[in-house]
Design a protein around this motif. Sequence first.
Motif: not given
Length: 136
Positions: A45-57, A63-75
């Motif tokens: 089972e998987f949880d789907n987390l929406p994300f947004v990235a700006y600029g060079s990041v 798409q389709g690769i495993k990644m480690l993402l670090s950032g902050k929560i936007n609401v």
Amino acid sequence: MDINQLTVSGKVMKVTKTGNSNGTKMVLGTLGIYRGKNKETNQPEFDNLPFVAYGSVSEYIQQGIKMLLSGKINVYTRQDGSQYGQRVVQMQVLVAYPIAMPDKPAIKEHPSTGLDMDSLDEAVDQITIKDSDLPF
């Protein structure tokens, strides 16, 4: 230390590359985070987390690769015509690292010569270099 900090790993499931009105590169996507196996069906089972990235990041996210993402929560509240709008929770990615790249198919022939790669590998294995061949 920032309290609003989040680091997650998972497979990038869906990516939409866009730009905003001032020309900044932007990526919207969903990260599939492994939750565990379902006790009844024994399926992952998987949880789907929406994300947004700006600029060079945004250039590093694929798409389709495993990644480690670090950032902050936007609401924020998106106005959808209802009285209160729709509350959106997403991760704003500040750092992105690939964990695993997708498997690439093996190359059967050399791209510039057209020779069979297996025969080239065998020929290279037969080459022997002696100390007298070295310049030092």
